[in-house]
Design a protein around this motif. Structure first.
Motif, PDB file in Angstrom:
ATOM      1  N   ILE A 196     -17.387  -5.482   3.975  1.00 25.16           N
ATOM      2  CA  ILE A 196     -17.309  -4.120   3.453  1.00 25.16           C
ATOM      3  C   ILE A 196     -18.038  -3.140   4.371  1.00 25.16           C
ATOM      4  CG2 ILE A 196     -17.735  -2.637   1.461  1.00 25.16           C
ATOM      5  CD1 ILE A 196     -15.795  -4.847   0.862  1.00 25.16           C
ATOM      6  N   LEU A 197     -19.132  -3.588   4.997  1.00 22.77           N
ATOM      7  CA  LEU A 197     -19.895  -2.676   5.854  1.00 22.77           C
ATOM      8  C   LEU A 197     -19.056  -2.142   7.012  1.00 22.77           C
ATOM      9  CD1 LEU A 197     -23.495  -4.217   6.044  1.00 22.77           C
ATOM     10  CD2 LEU A 197     -22.781  -2.086   4.932  1.00 22.77           C
ATOM     11  N   THR A 198     -18.213  -2.989   7.597  1.00 25.50           N
ATOM     12  CA  THR A 198     -17.337  -2.512   8.672  1.00 25.50           C
ATOM     13  C   THR A 198     -16.373  -1.455   8.155  1.00 25.50           C
ATOM     14  OG1 THR A 198     -17.487  -4.572   9.935  1.00 25.50           O
ATOM     15  CG2 THR A 198     -15.553  -3.205  10.340  1.00 25.50           C
ATOM     16  N   LEU A 199     -15.867  -1.648   6.948  1.00 27.99           N
ATOM     17  CA  LEU A 199     -14.988  -0.656   6.331  1.00 27.99           C
ATOM     18  C   LEU A 199     -15.722   0.659   6.087  1.00 27.99           C
ATOM     19  CD1 LEU A 199     -12.363   0.237   4.999  1.00 27.99           C
ATOM     20  CD2 LEU A 199     -13.052  -0.993   2.926  1.00 27.99           C
ATOM     21  N   LEU A 200     -16.954   0.578   5.601  1.00 31.76           N
ATOM     22  CA  LEU A 200     -17.739   1.786   5.352  1.00 31.76           C
ATOM     23  C   LEU A 200     -18.034   2.530   6.653  1.00 31.76           C
ATOM     24  CD1 LEU A 200     -20.340   0.536   2.699  1.00 31.76           C
ATOM     25  CD2 LEU A 200     -18.176   1.724   2.311  1.00 31.76           C
ATOM     26  N   LYS A 201     -18.361   1.795   7.699  1.00 32.99           N
ATOM     27  CA  LYS A 201     -18.644   2.428   8.992  1.00 32.99           C
ATOM     28  C   LYS A 201     -17.392   3.109   9.555  1.00 32.99           C
ATOM     29  CE  LYS A 201     -22.353  -0.812  10.144  1.00 32.99           C
ATOM     30  NZ  LYS A 201     -22.753  -1.987  10.972  1.00 32.99           N
ATOM     31  N   ALA A 202     -16.262   2.450   9.409  1.00 34.87           N
ATOM     32  CA  ALA A 202     -15.005   3.045   9.873  1.00 34.87           C
ATOM     33  C   ALA A 202     -14.683   4.303   9.081  1.00 34.87           C
ATOM     34  CB  ALA A 202     -13.870   2.025   9.736  1.00 34.87           C
ATOM     35  N   LYS A 231     -26.877   0.471  -0.022  1.00 39.61           N
ATOM     36  CA  LYS A 231     -27.837   1.155   0.850  1.00 39.61           C
ATOM     37  C   LYS A 231     -27.120   1.987   1.900  1.00 39.61           C
ATOM     38  CE  LYS A 231     -31.701   0.191   4.024  1.00 39.61           C
ATOM     39  NZ  LYS A 231     -32.470  -0.870   4.718  1.00 39.61           N
ATOM     40  N   TYR A 232     -26.064   1.439   2.490  1.00 37.17           N
ATOM     41  CA  TYR A 232     -25.331   2.180   3.520  1.00 37.17           C
ATOM     42  C   TYR A 232     -24.706   3.445   2.930  1.00 37.17           C
ATOM     43  CZ  TYR A 232     -22.361   3.249   7.477  1.00 37.17           C
ATOM     44  OH  TYR A 232     -21.780   3.891   8.542  1.00 37.17           O
ATOM     45  N   ILE A 233     -24.123   3.314   1.745  1.00 35.47           N
ATOM     46  CA  ILE A 233     -23.508   4.471   1.086  1.00 35.47           C
ATOM     47  C   ILE A 233     -24.552   5.552   0.818  1.00 35.47           C
ATOM     48  CG2 ILE A 233     -22.370   5.269  -1.030  1.00 35.47           C
ATOM     49  CD1 ILE A 233     -20.998   2.501  -1.135  1.00 35.47           C
ATOM     50  N   ASP A 234     -25.707   5.142   0.319  1.00 36.29           N
ATOM     51  CA  ASP A 234     -26.782   6.095   0.001  1.00 36.29           C
ATOM     52  C   ASP A 234     -27.338   6.763   1.259  1.00 36.29           C
ATOM     53  OD1 ASP A 234     -26.495   5.469  -2.666  1.00 36.29           O
ATOM     54  OD2 ASP A 234     -28.157   4.042  -2.703  1.00 36.29           O
ATOM     55  N   GLU A 235     -27.625   5.964   2.278  1.00 38.15           N
ATOM     56  CA  GLU A 235     -28.262   6.494   3.487  1.00 38.15           C
ATOM     57  C   GLU A 235     -27.342   7.408   4.292  1.00 38.15           C
ATOM     58  OE1 GLU A 235     -29.698   3.132   5.665  1.00 38.15           O
ATOM     59  OE2 GLU A 235     -31.548   2.980   4.474  1.00 38.15           O
ATOM     60  N   ASN A 236     -26.032   7.248   4.121  1.00 41.55           N
ATOM     61  CA  ASN A 236     -25.083   8.064   4.874  1.00 41.55           C
ATOM     62  C   ASN A 236     -24.397   9.123   4.013  1.00 41.55           C
ATOM     63  OD1 ASN A 236     -24.717   6.743   7.790  1.00 41.55           O
ATOM     64  ND2 ASN A 236     -25.041   5.098   6.310  1.00 41.55           N
ATOM     65  N   LYS A 241     -17.564  10.521  -1.380  1.00 41.56           N
ATOM     66  CA  LYS A 241     -16.321  10.112  -0.720  1.00 41.56           C
ATOM     67  C   LYS A 241     -15.911   8.681  -1.042  1.00 41.56           C
ATOM     68  CE  LYS A 241     -14.442  12.275   2.047  1.00 41.56           C
ATOM     69  NZ  LYS A 241     -13.289  13.209   1.908  1.00 41.56           N
ATOM     70  N   ILE A 242     -16.854   7.933  -1.619  1.00 39.33           N
ATOM     71  CA  ILE A 242     -16.591   6.530  -1.926  1.00 39.33           C
ATOM     72  C   ILE A 242     -16.852   6.277  -3.406  1.00 39.33           C
ATOM     73  CG2 ILE A 242     -17.282   4.135  -1.476  1.00 39.33           C
ATOM     74  CD1 ILE A 242     -17.995   4.988   1.361  1.00 39.33           C
ATOM     75  N   LYS A 243     -15.870   5.667  -4.065  1.00 37.28           N
ATOM     76  CA  LYS A 243     -16.002   5.370  -5.492  1.00 37.28           C
ATOM     77  C   LYS A 243     -16.063   3.858  -5.700  1.00 37.28           C
ATOM     78  CE  LYS A 243     -14.162   7.796  -8.650  1.00 37.28           C
ATOM     79  NZ  LYS A 243     -15.360   8.587  -8.972  1.00 37.28           N
ATOM     80  N   LEU A 244     -17.100   3.403  -6.387  1.00 37.84           N
ATOM     81  CA  LEU A 244     -17.228   2.004  -6.784  1.00 37.84           C
ATOM     82  C   LEU A 244     -16.944   1.950  -8.278  1.00 37.84           C
ATOM     83  CD1 LEU A 244     -19.288   2.539  -4.304  1.00 37.84           C
ATOM     84  CD2 LEU A 244     -20.258   0.333  -4.945  1.00 37.84           C
ATOM     85  N   ILE A 245     -15.810   1.363  -8.648  1.00 34.55           N
ATOM     86  CA  ILE A 245     -15.435   1.401 -10.065  1.00 34.55           C
ATOM     87  C   ILE A 245     -15.556   0.045 -10.759  1.00 34.55           C
ATOM     88  CG2 ILE A 245     -13.953   3.405  -9.732  1.00 34.55           C
ATOM     89  CD1 ILE A 245     -11.537   1.611  -9.820  1.00 34.55           C
TER      90      ILE A 245
END
Length: 359
Positions: A196-202, A231-236, A241-245
């Motif tokens: 998932i982190l690679t997807l978030l970075k992209a 943590k990545y979502i929060d720090e960036n 822009k991102i929904k966790l449902i």
């Protein structure tokens, strides 16, 4: 003949992954076979269960002494482990070897526990079932003694799954989960193995460099490594822009597939990847990491990116979102490819294993 199947994985709350496999296997065996006797070994015995069963199917506590007094012709452990029972023949599913790879995919303790289960099961089993040829090949490479004992049987997908075009259903689901008008979709456990982190970075790169207007929707339960994702979502500052449902039931899930513009599955390692086929059936183009299992399952009905390269992933997302001709081509190929996978076929081939071992 008398068959026993461990159904523990299918009885939990918010069923996914192996639980869905066990549920659909039993449901379809129940449809195609009214001759053989089945005992579904449940840790809670005759408590509430998720199945609608014919008279030749019974629920039994998997720790019951009757499992040792009465002999099964075949007992099946569909979740890496052969259940304790008196059986002439034993069948086990090895869905993947992630615990042996374990490049930060799970805790060390859990990896060691799973390894022990796998090693014990492949020694005891008369027949080993895998869900992709990639896993079959890996298992035979790591443990040559399994050659000749392994049968690959693909997972299936419900024939009733389809693109949801009903406007009322689409809008009620959009409102229920507060979904944006345009979004990229991921479905699966939110864990390290899914990359998932690679997807978030992209995705972050697309926003910063291209003014990307789509949102990213992540559907699934938190798993190992989820805290790094959060943590990545929060720090960036990506929370807008991102929904966790979280986990959603199948009825809503298929509508969410139908509402999305693109399905992205960036996983590092997979046994099969059922969401790929679900997305295809819902007429959603799919973009996958270029691992061997994904290529086996999707073949030319998907686009691929370099698994660990967020720049390549970002580029592929942008290309597909802006290429309607390519998306329509992928949708057509995806619908055709998804027809190859059917739970009734999975059950029929599994029943053939049971009956051949019983002769």
């Amino acid at each position: 003949m008398i068959f026993g199947i461990d159904i523990k994985a299918a009885t939990g709350f918010q069923r996914s992954g192996i639980g869905n496999y066990v549920f659909n296997l039993v449901e379809n065996l129940n449809v195609i076979d009214n001759q053989n006797q089945y005992y579904l070994l449940n840790p809670k015995g005759n408590s509430k269960n998720p199945f609608h069963l014919n008279p030749n199917f019974r629920i039994r506590n998997r720790y019951s002494l009757l499992n040792f007094i009465n002999r099964f012709d075949v007992v099946h452990g569909p979740d890496f482990k052969i259940p304790f029972a008196n059986a002439k023949k034993k069948v086990v599913n090895i869905h993947d070897l992630a615990s042996f790879v374990n490049d930060g995919f799970m805790s060390k303790d859990f990896a060691e526990l799973t390894k022990k289960k796998v090693l014990t099961s492949i020694k005891k089993a008369d027949r080993i079932l895998t869900i992709s040829n990639a896993i079959k090949d890996q298992l035979e490479s790591e443990y040559p003694e399994t050659k000749g004992k392994i049968t690959n049987i693909y997972l299936g997908v419900d024939k009733n799954i389809q693109h949801i075009s009903d406007i009322e259903k689409r809008e009620s689901t959009r409102k229920k989960y507060n979904l944006p008008e345009s979004f990229i979709l991921f479905v699966g456990n939110l864990e390290s193995r899914k990359n998932i982190l690679t997807l978030l970075k992209a995705f972050s790169k697309l926003i910063q460099e291209s003014g990307f207007s789509h949102q990213l929707v992540l559907v699934g339960k938190p798993g190992f490594g989820f805290e790094l994702i959060k943590k990545y979502i929060d720090e960036n500052n990506l929370f807008n822009k991102i929904k966790l449902i979280g986990w959603v039931d199948e009825g809503d899930l298929y509508t969410i597939y139908s509402l999305a513009e693109l399905f992205v599955f960036p996983t590092f390692y997979e046994g099969f990847g059922l969401p790929i086929i679900e997305a295809m059936k819902c007429k959603l183009p799919v973009l996958l990491s270029d691992i061997v299992t994904n290529k086996e399952i999707a073949q030319d009905a998907a686009s691929y990116f370099n698994t660990s390269d967020e720049n390549d992933l970002a580029e592929q997302i942008l290309k597909l979102v802006n290429d309607n001709v390519r998306k329509e081509e992928m949708i057509k190929k995806g619908c055709e490819r998804s027809q190859k996978f059917d739970w009734r076929k999975t059950a029929t081939e599994t029943l053939s294993i049971y009956e051949n071992l019983s002769r």
